[in-house]
Design a protein around this motif. Structure first.
Motif, mmCIF file in Angstrom:
data_model
loop_
_atom_site.group_PDB
_atom_site.id
_atom_site.type_symbol
_atom_site.label_atom_id
_atom_site.label_comp_id
_atom_site.label_asym_id
_atom_site.label_seq_id
_atom_site.Cartn_x
_atom_site.Cartn_y
_atom_site.Cartn_z
ATOM 1 N N LEU A 28 0.829 -1.214 0.000
ATOM 2 C CA LEU A 28 0.000 0.000 0.000
ATOM 3 C C LEU A 28 0.857 1.256 0.000
ATOM 4 O O LEU A 28 0.472 2.275 -0.570
ATOM 5 C CB LEU A 28 -0.927 0.009 1.221
ATOM 6 N N GLU A 45 -6.862 5.872 3.973
ATOM 7 C CA GLU A 45 -7.058 6.529 2.686
ATOM 8 C C GLU A 45 -6.613 7.998 2.749
ATOM 9 O O GLU A 45 -7.088 8.771 3.566
ATOM 10 C CB GLU A 45 -8.545 6.460 2.286
ATOM 11 N N GLY A 46 -5.673 8.353 1.859
ATOM 12 C CA GLY A 46 -5.224 9.737 1.750
ATOM 13 C C GLY A 46 -4.301 10.215 2.851
ATOM 14 O O GLY A 46 -3.843 11.353 2.834
ATOM 15 N N ASP A 87 0.714 4.318 -2.757
ATOM 16 C CA ASP A 87 0.505 5.711 -2.362
ATOM 17 C C ASP A 87 1.676 6.596 -2.772
ATOM 18 O O ASP A 87 1.486 7.762 -3.137
ATOM 19 C CB ASP A 87 0.278 5.798 -0.850
#
Length: 414
Positions: free
Chosen positions: A28, A123-124, A32
């Motif tokens: 992940l 997320e983010g 990202d």
């Protein structure tokens, strides 16, 4: 020169690197990083990172993302060396951690980590963390009236008074803030030096009750208390009306276990030696350093109400402290929203509660009504906003009693 050569794109400079034992364990993070930086990032192993950071090529780096898990925690030495080398070159450090203990995180943050992001990445969150470290918001200037002008003395032996709720909403912060304010005003001719420490690092609201800003400087101080001295401690405090000095909770939510017993012990010691009274607003959760505060306390106020949750939690606390042979006798139980004097049934309920729990309920605070939380929202002590409220009057009596006992003890020893 051929057209092909002219159209050949310039290689993008590497502005960031992941540093890990094996970046494939953090898929992940790879996704990202590609989303945030495209192709302008690279990857290094722990062993490769040190020599690379000493090369000229590292001058283009803006940050490194150090990814680690519980397996890496067995030996943090190489990771701390990488962090130090990055900081020497002015490179920001993001810590991406999976199943890493608070003690290890504390050590890495103290060595120079700028930001911590849990893995798997929310997320983010990586993009936000990158923005925070590369473009940190400017520190808001402190209003002149909030600047603490008291100097460190180091010659006091202050009374330490923690306040902890036995359940949520039992008025612990209300008691702590207003008790501190009443103590600061208990003797107009010879006012004692009083400070309040908000040790509820996650959801502490002392700053809200006194209309004060939270300060990033508090978290910076807590990260490395070994470097703390009396002057820097005093500098971290804000002043309320030049009478009460306040250590607010940090700006952001931090893990309660990120701060260890030694850190709390140093903090209390600096407060105790520079103030006559140290009121501590505790988190509702029992943590590793709760024992440290209990041992330092002269009296430990525990707020509860006449309900089952308060009774059950009080019994749990009693069993936990007594099983560890900790000084349970320091606890002074305070019933908030107590029955009125004429409510004989309510008085009987308090007596039965105390007998069933095997405790003594020494303080009963009346229900101050809806105006109490409304006044707190205005950011002033009750003495300033609702001076005639029955709850405020009882807290003032409690402060006077605490001060009289302390004065008598000092006179006896003097």
């Amino acid at each position: 020169m051929s057209g092909a050569a002219i159209l050949q794109p310039e290689p993008q400079p590497i502005t960031a690197c992941t540093v890990s034992r094996d970046v494939q364990n953090f898929d992940l993070l790879i996704e990202d990083m590609e989303t945030c930086l495209g192709e302008s990032w690279g990857d290094l192993g722990f062993e490769d990172a040190l020599p690379f950071l000493q090369q000229d090529d590292a001058a283009e780096l803006e940050f490194i993302a150090v990814a680690l898990d519980e397996e890496d925690e067995q030996d943090l030495s190489i990771i701390t060396e990488v962090i130090r080398a990055a900081k020497e070159r002015g490179i920001k450090v993001l810590l991406i951690a999976e199943d890493v203990s608070p003690a290890a995180l504390h050590e890495l943050l103290r060595e120079g980590g700028d930001e911590f992001v849990p893995y798997p990445l929310p997320e983010g969150e990586l993009a936000q963390a990158i923005d925070r470290v590369l473009s940190p918001p400017p520190a808001a200037p402190i209003a002149p009236e909030l600047v603490n002008t008291l100097k460190a003395t180091g010659d006091r032996n202050g009374v330490v008074i923690p306040v902890q709720g036995m359940a949520g909403g039992t008025g612990a912060t209300t008691l702590a803030v207003n008790l501190a304010w009443e103590l600061a005003n208990v003797d107009p001719k010879n006012p004692p030096r009083v400070c309040i420490l908000d040790l509820d690092f996650q959801f502490g609201s002392v700053s809200t009750y006194l209309d004060m800003p939270r300060r990033e400087a508090v978290f910076e101080m807590l990260q490395d208390t070994e470097l703390l001295d009396s002057e820097s401690f005093m500098h971290s405090l804000l002043s309320y009306e030049d009478k009460l000095q306040v250590l607010t909770a940090p700006t952001d939510v931090i893990p309660l276990d990120l701060i260890g017993p030694e850190d709390i012990e140093r903090l209390i010691e600096f407060a105790r030696t520079n103030f006559d009274y140290v009121v501590i607003d505790m988190p509702k959760t029992m943590v590793e350093w709760t024992e440290t505060v209990l041992q330092a306390a002269h009296v430990y106020f525990a707020t509860l109400e006449l309900d089952m949750r308060s009774a059950q939690n009080t019994l749990r606390i009693k069993r936990a402290l007594q099983s560890e042979e900790l000084p349970f006798d320091k606890l002074r139980f305070v019933v908030n929203r107590a029955p009125k004097f004429t409510d004989l049934n309510g008085k009987s309920r308090i007596k039965r509660l105390a007998e069933s729990l095997g405790i003594s309920i020494e303080v009963q605070l009346p229900d101050g009504g809806k105006v109490v939380p409304q006044n707190a929202d205005h950011g002033v002590p009750m003495a300033e906003g609702i001076a005639k409220n029955p709850l405020r009057k009882e807290i003032a009596k409690l402060a006077k009693s605490v001060h009289d006992v302390n004065e008598s003890a000092e006179a006896a020893t003097g």
